[in-house]
Design a protein around this motif. Structure first.
Motif, mmCIF file in Angstrom:
data_model
loop_
_atom_site.group_PDB
_atom_site.id
_atom_site.type_symbol
_atom_site.label_atom_id
_atom_site.label_comp_id
_atom_site.label_asym_id
_atom_site.label_seq_id
_atom_site.Cartn_x
_atom_site.Cartn_y
_atom_site.Cartn_z
ATOM 1 N N LYS A 128 -12.208 -14.703 31.896
ATOM 2 C CA LYS A 128 -13.429 -14.223 31.268
ATOM 3 C C LYS A 128 -13.036 -13.093 30.320
ATOM 4 O O LYS A 128 -12.316 -12.165 30.713
ATOM 5 N N VAL A 134 -10.529 -23.286 25.817
ATOM 6 C CA VAL A 134 -11.621 -22.633 26.539
ATOM 7 C C VAL A 134 -11.932 -23.498 27.751
ATOM 8 O O VAL A 134 -12.137 -24.709 27.612
ATOM 9 N N ASN A 138 -14.507 -17.295 17.054
ATOM 10 C CA ASN A 138 -15.838 -17.560 17.606
ATOM 11 C C ASN A 138 -15.956 -17.221 19.093
ATOM 12 O O ASN A 138 -17.013 -17.383 19.680
ATOM 13 N N ILE A 139 -14.874 -16.787 19.710
ATOM 14 C CA ILE A 139 -14.902 -16.437 21.134
ATOM 15 C C ILE A 139 -15.334 -14.980 21.253
ATOM 16 O O ILE A 139 -14.800 -14.100 20.598
ATOM 17 N N ARG A 140 -16.329 -14.727 22.062
ATOM 18 C CA ARG A 140 -16.939 -13.393 22.187
ATOM 19 C C ARG A 140 -16.728 -12.808 23.577
ATOM 20 O O ARG A 140 -16.348 -13.509 24.517
ATOM 21 N N LYS A 141 -17.057 -11.531 23.702
ATOM 22 C CA LYS A 141 -17.025 -10.852 24.987
ATOM 23 C C LYS A 141 -17.946 -11.599 25.954
ATOM 24 O O LYS A 141 -19.007 -12.080 25.560
ATOM 25 N N ASN A 142 -17.561 -11.686 27.210
ATOM 26 C CA ASN A 142 -18.246 -12.414 28.284
ATOM 27 C C ASN A 142 -18.122 -13.924 28.156
ATOM 28 O O ASN A 142 -18.690 -14.650 28.963
ATOM 29 N N GLY A 143 -17.383 -14.397 27.163
ATOM 30 C CA GLY A 143 -17.076 -15.817 27.051
ATOM 31 C C GLY A 143 -15.835 -16.117 27.881
ATOM 32 O O GLY A 143 -15.326 -15.258 28.609
ATOM 33 N N PHE A 144 -15.333 -17.320 27.768
ATOM 34 C CA PHE A 144 -14.158 -17.720 28.529
ATOM 35 C C PHE A 144 -13.048 -18.148 27.593
ATOM 36 O O PHE A 144 -13.295 -18.612 26.471
ATOM 37 N N GLN A 188 -11.825 -24.150 20.803
ATOM 38 C CA GLN A 188 -12.772 -23.325 20.064
ATOM 39 C C GLN A 188 -11.967 -22.375 19.187
ATOM 40 O O GLN A 188 -10.930 -21.854 19.602
#
Length: 162
Positions: free
Chosen positions: A39, A81, A24-30, A20
Motif C-alpha cells: 500500500k 499493481v 497515475n498511482i496515488r497515496k493509499n493506492g497499491f 498502471q
C-alpha cells in the motif's frame, strides 16, 4: 475452482496484477515492489530532468508483513499493481494450533487460514482479541485480505452474541 481458490490472471507481468502508469498511482493506492503487494503511503514526483523522464518515488508498506519498501520509477513507465480483495467471513471455530474455521457466503467452510501471530500486526489484528472474543461466545466476523495468491486475516468485528 471455488470462490475461495480464486486466482486473478490480469494483464500485468505477475500473477494477480495489472499494469498502471507510475504517474497515475496515488497515496493509499497499491503497487508491487520487489514482488510484494504494498500500500502506497507516500508518493513524490520530480520534474523531467536530463534523462527525459519525470520520476515517481514510492514509499509503501507490504500489506501482509508491514515491511517498508521504496522504489523510484519513471512516471511514464508501467508498474505492476496487485488486485487486492477483502472478504468477510463468519468465524466458526479456532483450533488449538491457531487455524480458524470460517463460513463462506455459499455455506462452505474455509479452514486454511491461521490467526495472525506476527507482533507487527498486533496493533491491527490481535490474535488474542479474536481468541478472547470467540471464547467469550461473541459472534465474530473476520475480514480476510487476499492479493497475489496470499491471504491473511486483517480485521475482525463483533456482530453480537451467538
Amino acid at each position: 475452482m471455488s470462490d475461495e481458490e480464486e486466482h486473478f490472471e490480469g494483464p500485468g507481468s505477475l500473477t494477480g496484477t495489472f499494469q498502471q502508469q507510475a504517474g497515475n498511482i496515488r497515496k493509499n493506492g497499491f503497487i508491487v515492489i520487489q514482488n510484494r503487494p504494498c500500500k502506497v503511503v507516500k508518493v513524490s514526483a520530480s520534474e523531467t530532468g536530463n534523462y527525459g523522464h519525470g520520476q515517481c518515488h514510492f514509499t509503501a508498506i507490504d500489506i501482509f508483513t508491514r515491511e517498508r519498501f521504496e522504489d523510484t520509477v519513471p512516471s511514464s513507465h508501467n508498474c505492476d499493481v496487485p488486485y487486492v480483495k477483502r472478504t468477510d467471513y463468519q468465524l466458526i471455530d479456532i483450533s488449538e494450533d491457531g487455524y480458524v474455521s470460517l463460513l463462506t457466503e455459499s455455506g462452505r467452510t474455509k479452514d486454511n487460514l491461521k490467526l495472525p501471530t506476527d507482533e507487527t500486526l498486533a496493533g491491527q489484528v490481535c490474535m488474542d482479541g479474536i481468541k478472547e472474543g470467540f471464547d467469550e461466545g461473541k459472534d465474530l466476523v473476520v475480514t480476510v485480505m487476499s492479493a497475489m495468491g496470499e491471504e491473511q486475516i486483517c480485521a475482525f468485528k463483533d456482530v453480537g452474541p451467538k
